[in-house]
Design an enzyme around this catalytic site. Structure first.
Site, PDB file in Angstrom:
ATOM      1  N   ARG A 101     113.427 -17.110  65.339  1.00  0.00           N
ATOM      2  CA  ARG A 101     113.623 -16.938  63.898  1.00  0.00           C
ATOM      3  C   ARG A 101     112.397 -17.481  63.160  1.00  0.00           C
ATOM      4  O   ARG A 101     112.411 -18.583  62.619  1.00  0.00           O
ATOM      5  CB  ARG A 101     114.888 -17.661  63.456  1.00  0.00           C
ATOM      6  CG  ARG A 101     116.150 -17.089  64.102  1.00  0.00           C
ATOM      7  CD  ARG A 101     117.357 -17.963  63.799  1.00  0.00           C
ATOM      8  NE  ARG A 101     118.570 -17.395  64.364  1.00  0.00           N
ATOM      9  CZ  ARG A 101     119.756 -17.991  64.346  1.00  0.00           C
ATOM     10  NH1 ARG A 101     119.867 -19.197  63.789  1.00  0.00           N
ATOM     11  NH2 ARG A 101     120.809 -17.426  64.887  1.00  0.00           N
ATOM     12  N   ARG A 145     103.750 -25.959  63.539  1.00  0.00           N
ATOM     13  CA  ARG A 145     102.993 -26.201  62.303  1.00  0.00           C
ATOM     14  C   ARG A 145     102.745 -27.689  62.072  1.00  0.00           C
ATOM     15  O   ARG A 145     101.702 -28.082  61.530  1.00  0.00           O
ATOM     16  CB  ARG A 145     103.727 -25.575  61.126  1.00  0.00           C
ATOM     17  CG  ARG A 145     103.721 -24.038  61.165  1.00  0.00           C
ATOM     18  CD  ARG A 145     104.702 -23.435  60.187  1.00  0.00           C
ATOM     19  NE  ARG A 145     104.374 -23.782  58.808  1.00  0.00           N
ATOM     20  CZ  ARG A 145     105.164 -23.494  57.776  1.00  0.00           C
ATOM     21  NH1 ARG A 145     106.331 -22.880  57.974  1.00  0.00           N
ATOM     22  NH2 ARG A 145     104.800 -23.815  56.557  1.00  0.00           N
ATOM     23  N   TYR A 169     102.680 -19.590  71.131  1.00  0.00           N
ATOM     24  CA  TYR A 169     102.259 -19.519  69.732  1.00  0.00           C
ATOM     25  C   TYR A 169     100.765 -19.808  69.624  1.00  0.00           C
ATOM     26  O   TYR A 169     100.203 -20.547  70.438  1.00  0.00           O
ATOM     27  CB  TYR A 169     102.992 -20.557  68.875  1.00  0.00           C
ATOM     28  CG  TYR A 169     104.409 -20.218  68.500  1.00  0.00           C
ATOM     29  CD1 TYR A 169     104.680 -19.512  67.334  1.00  0.00           C
ATOM     30  CD2 TYR A 169     105.481 -20.618  69.289  1.00  0.00           C
ATOM     31  CE1 TYR A 169     105.987 -19.215  66.966  1.00  0.00           C
ATOM     32  CE2 TYR A 169     106.787 -20.320  68.932  1.00  0.00           C
ATOM     33  CZ  TYR A 169     107.030 -19.620  67.764  1.00  0.00           C
ATOM     34  OH  TYR A 169     108.323 -19.323  67.401  1.00  0.00           O
ATOM     35  N   ASP A 227     109.510 -18.287  60.488  1.00  0.00           N
ATOM     36  CA  ASP A 227     109.606 -18.640  59.071  1.00  0.00           C
ATOM     37  C   ASP A 227     108.913 -17.623  58.177  1.00  0.00           C
ATOM     38  O   ASP A 227     108.157 -16.761  58.648  1.00  0.00           O
ATOM     39  CB  ASP A 227     108.970 -20.011  58.816  1.00  0.00           C
ATOM     40  CG  ASP A 227     109.748 -21.140  59.455  1.00  0.00           C
ATOM     41  OD1 ASP A 227     110.933 -20.937  59.768  1.00  0.00           O
ATOM     42  OD2 ASP A 227     109.162 -22.222  59.635  1.00  0.00           O
TER      43      ASP A 227
END
Length: 255
Positions: A50, A197, A110, A52
């Site tokens: 999911r 992040r 990522y 952002d």
């Protein structure tokens, strides 16, 4: 009834994230709408990650159930003709009926991109985070080593995290610079809300010499939310891909 797996790439700039929300258009909502129109039945996709608002993807994964007679591998072609240009299906295939992308073992990859130069580049503004001050990449590499392995990453999670365990395993965490672009690449068995992040924001502080590399270990050991560096902007983050074991995804009819 058969279960179809989609691999999806998207530019997250114009979306409020993957998950359906009241405050904007989501990637999930677009897929549900266009698949339902294409197949003539109500379709609800189940996504693996999911992402952002503003986060991009090259290989997010979703599944849905359908009665359609369209060959599974042809669904991607038909669906791409209906989707907006910033969402594209990379592949479609039939998988086991019990395959659930969030409930089986997987490895996620990522990348966080940082444009590190004197002036910004307009064509990179939506896909990287611009940092004016020179970053010490060697210090960032040293700091990243402290995060590899199995740890409690609660210090690198947002207050919105609601999970039974905050223990995760990072298999690989690299920091590389090519030209003016620094890429943080992280591969692990799962990530907490905003974890990548927050890792990027912390490594940037190391690169700016605000933190020494060993402070990353102190943050990790502190096990308190809010002690990591600031959360880096979403636009620099891309979900590169998700890997599943073959026994999780393989169609029973092909065995």
């Amino acid at each position: 009834m058969k279960r179809i797996k989609l691999v999806i790439a998207y530019d997250g700039t114009n979306y409020c994230g993957w998950q359906i929300q009241d405050n904007g258009v989501s990637v999930e909502a677009v897929l549900n709408h266009e698949l339902s129109a294409l197949l003539g039945e109500t379709v609800t996709v189940i996504g693996a990650s999911r992402t952002d608002s503003g986060v991009h993807a090259l290989g997010n994964v979703a599944v849905f159930d359908t009665e359609t007679r369209i060959p599974p591998e042809k669904i991607s072609y038909a669906l791409n003709k209906r989707l907006p240009e910033d969402i594209r299906i990379q592949s479609s295939e039939e998988v086991n009926a019990d395959f659930h992308p969030r409930h089986c073992d997987s490895t996620k990859i990522y990348e966080y991109r940082i444009l590190n130069r004197k002036f910004p580049v307009p064509t990179e503004r939506l896909y990287s985070y611009f940092v004016y001050y020179p970053l010490d990449v060697e210090a960032m590499v040293e700091a990243a080593r402290y995060l590899v392995g199995e740890h409690d990453f609660i210090s690198f999670s947002s207050s919105h995290t609601q999970v039974l365990s905050t223990v995760r395993t990072i298999y690989e965490l690299s920091v590389q610079k090519e030209g003016d672009m620094i890429t943080i690449r992280v591969r692990g068995n799962g990530f907490l809300y905003n974890m990548v992040r927050l890792i990027a924001g912390t490594l940037i502080r190391v690169g700016l010499h605000i933190y020494p590399p060993e402070h990353v270990w102190e943050i990790l050991e502190d096990k308190k939310r809010g002690v990591a560096g600031p959360k880096s902007p979403a636009r620099g983050l891309t979900l590169v891909g998700i890997e599943f074991s073959e026994e999780n995804t393989h169609n029973q009819n092909d065995k």
